[in-house]
Design a protein around this motif. Sequence first.
Motif, PDB file in Angstrom:
ATOM      1  N   GLN A 125      -1.683  16.392  21.439  1.00  0.00           N
ATOM      2  CA  GLN A 125      -0.918  15.407  22.201  1.00  0.00           C
ATOM      3  C   GLN A 125      -0.447  16.040  23.496  1.00  0.00           C
ATOM      4  O   GLN A 125       0.035  17.171  23.506  1.00  0.00           O
ATOM      5  N   SER A 126      -0.593  15.295  24.579  1.00  0.00           N
ATOM      6  CA  SER A 126      -0.289  15.820  25.906  1.00  0.00           C
ATOM      7  C   SER A 126       1.198  16.091  26.082  1.00  0.00           C
ATOM      8  O   SER A 126       2.036  15.699  25.253  1.00  0.00           O
ATOM      9  N   TRP A 127       1.528  16.744  27.200  1.00  0.00           N
ATOM     10  CA  TRP A 127       2.928  17.008  27.513  1.00  0.00           C
ATOM     11  C   TRP A 127       3.718  15.708  27.492  1.00  0.00           C
ATOM     12  O   TRP A 127       3.334  14.711  28.112  1.00  0.00           O
ATOM     13  N   LEU A 158       2.415  23.870  18.256  1.00  0.00           N
ATOM     14  CA  LEU A 158       3.216  23.304  19.339  1.00  0.00           C
ATOM     15  C   LEU A 158       3.404  24.307  20.473  1.00  0.00           C
ATOM     16  O   LEU A 158       3.475  25.518  20.253  1.00  0.00           O
ATOM     17  N   TRP A 159       3.497  23.767  21.679  1.00  0.00           N
ATOM     18  CA  TRP A 159       3.904  24.527  22.859  1.00  0.00           C
ATOM     19  C   TRP A 159       5.116  23.828  23.455  1.00  0.00           C
ATOM     20  O   TRP A 159       5.199  22.586  23.428  1.00  0.00           O
ATOM     21  N   VAL A 160       6.051  24.587  23.997  1.00  0.00           N
ATOM     22  CA  VAL A 160       7.250  24.005  24.596  1.00  0.00           C
ATOM     23  C   VAL A 160       7.522  24.652  25.950  1.00  0.00           C
ATOM     24  O   VAL A 160       7.021  25.743  26.246  1.00  0.00           O
ATOM     25  N   ILE A 161       8.310  23.952  26.755  1.00  0.00           N
ATOM     26  CA  ILE A 161       8.837  24.521  27.993  1.00  0.00           C
ATOM     27  C   ILE A 161      10.345  24.653  27.810  1.00  0.00           C
ATOM     28  O   ILE A 161      11.084  23.662  27.917  1.00  0.00           O
ATOM     29  N   PRO A 162      10.814  25.852  27.445  1.00  0.00           N
ATOM     30  CA  PRO A 162      12.238  26.052  27.180  1.00  0.00           C
ATOM     31  C   PRO A 162      13.104  25.627  28.364  1.00  0.00           C
ATOM     32  O   PRO A 162      12.728  25.799  29.524  1.00  0.00           O
ATOM     33  N   LYS A 195       3.235  29.788  33.230  1.00  0.00           N
ATOM     34  CA  LYS A 195       4.144  30.900  32.913  1.00  0.00           C
ATOM     35  C   LYS A 195       5.431  30.421  32.245  1.00  0.00           C
ATOM     36  O   LYS A 195       6.147  31.219  31.612  1.00  0.00           O
ATOM     37  N   ASP A 196       5.739  29.136  32.352  1.00  0.00           N
ATOM     38  CA  ASP A 196       6.953  28.598  31.743  1.00  0.00           C
ATOM     39  C   ASP A 196       6.740  28.137  30.301  1.00  0.00           C
ATOM     40  O   ASP A 196       7.699  27.814  29.600  1.00  0.00           O
ATOM     41  N   MET A 197       5.484  28.096  29.860  1.00  0.00           N
ATOM     42  CA  MET A 197       5.150  27.555  28.546  1.00  0.00           C
ATOM     43  C   MET A 197       5.134  28.654  27.493  1.00  0.00           C
ATOM     44  O   MET A 197       4.677  29.757  27.757  1.00  0.00           O
ATOM     45  N   GLY A 212      15.054  15.831  22.151  1.00  0.00           N
ATOM     46  CA  GLY A 212      14.290  14.655  22.568  1.00  0.00           C
ATOM     47  C   GLY A 212      13.841  14.665  24.013  1.00  0.00           C
ATOM     48  O   GLY A 212      12.895  13.962  24.378  1.00  0.00           O
ATOM     49  N   TYR A 213      14.496  15.451  24.874  1.00  0.00           N
ATOM     50  CA  TYR A 213      14.100  15.540  26.275  1.00  0.00           C
ATOM     51  C   TYR A 213      13.239  16.777  26.556  1.00  0.00           C
ATOM     52  O   TYR A 213      12.803  16.979  27.686  1.00  0.00           O
ATOM     53  N   LEU A 214      12.994  17.595  25.553  1.00  0.00           N
ATOM     54  CA  LEU A 214      12.225  18.822  25.761  1.00  0.00           C
ATOM     55  C   LEU A 214      10.746  18.508  25.976  1.00  0.00           C
ATOM     56  O   LEU A 214      10.136  17.767  25.207  1.00  0.00           O
ATOM     57  N   LEU A 215      10.162  19.087  27.018  1.00  0.00           N
ATOM     58  CA  LEU A 215       8.725  18.957  27.239  1.00  0.00           C
ATOM     59  C   LEU A 215       7.979  19.799  26.203  1.00  0.00           C
ATOM     60  O   LEU A 215       8.235  20.984  26.043  1.00  0.00           O
ATOM     61  N   HIS A 216       7.039  19.153  25.503  1.00  0.00           N
ATOM     62  CA  HIS A 216       6.246  19.859  24.501  1.00  0.00           C
ATOM     63  C   HIS A 216       4.886  19.201  24.363  1.00  0.00           C
ATOM     64  O   HIS A 216       4.685  18.056  24.777  1.00  0.00           O
ATOM     65  N   MET A 217       3.958  19.941  23.792  1.00  0.00           N
ATOM     66  CA  MET A 217       2.594  19.430  23.613  1.00  0.00           C
ATOM     67  C   MET A 217       1.908  20.256  22.544  1.00  0.00           C
ATOM     68  O   MET A 217       2.426  21.253  22.043  1.00  0.00           O
TER      69      MET A 217
END
Length: 301
Positions: A125-127, A158-162, A195-197, A212-217
């Motif tokens: 699933q996309s960002w 999962l990948w996230v952008i902290p 580099k942020d992922m 719920g607002y965290l960018l993840h994919m």
Amino acid sequence: MRQINSIINGKVTQENILFYNEYGFLVAPNLLNKKSIDELNDDAVKIVTGKSGEIEGVLPVEVNDTIEDTLKRYAAIHFPHKVSDVMKKHASCDEIAEVLSKIVSPNVKCLQTMLFMKAPGKKGQSWHQDEYFIPTRDKSLIGAWIALEDADEENGCLWVIPKSHKEGYIRKRIPNENPNFADVDRADIKPYTEKDMIKVEVTEGSVIFFHGYLLHMSLANRSNSRFRRALVGHYSSAETMLPWDQDGRLDFTHDNRDIFMVAGKDPYAHKGTVDLSKPFVRPDVMDFNTEASRKRLQREG
């Protein structure tokens, strides 16, 4: 930020709470024991073979199909708790409730569940931000991602952008051109870059909690034979009112009451609850909450 602050033995510390507030996610290694995971995986088989009840999109089992053949048909099933007491029990188990009551609110309700199979070759699933799909708007929305088997980069973890949750707004959606993703569109993550992922690799029984607002994919499952099964619940404080029409599947309401309590008390208990959501198979090409999909659902009635 490469170190993940973990919940140890299911006990939430003040450090855990501060970490979640700062970075937008938290990992609880081995939160559920093997007995629970085995029970969930066994129940997943019952669901996809039609033994738990009717689900839109689940097909009859072919005579010569193995269990793996059947599981491979489906990327994910939404609202499995509607046909499975096992899924509902674990989505609201004491271990999950303990964490949620500490980092969300003493009063927590579950809004939906999703059962992911993600067989070899299935896309990710996309960002995105879950708040784009489930509009709590009070920033209490949280996902709990229960790993039903080990999840790593190869099979599509999962990948996230902290810290991306701290911006506190819903990002613009743009067309998706990444073949790893099943979606027709994705969140515009600029100015964030690779580099942020960070990837969040976990072992079976571990749970990832994310804002719920965290960018993840997640990327495609590139393994030859490994699934990446997971049960995901989405929750919010029980105090919030939920104007959610499930991407156009339901009539609009100021407060969707198709929920169940996980911790504490329901301040809106006087409203009662309703049974609106129907379990369905996630399509291989995802267009949730787009203008086109809303018009299609309206036509289909």
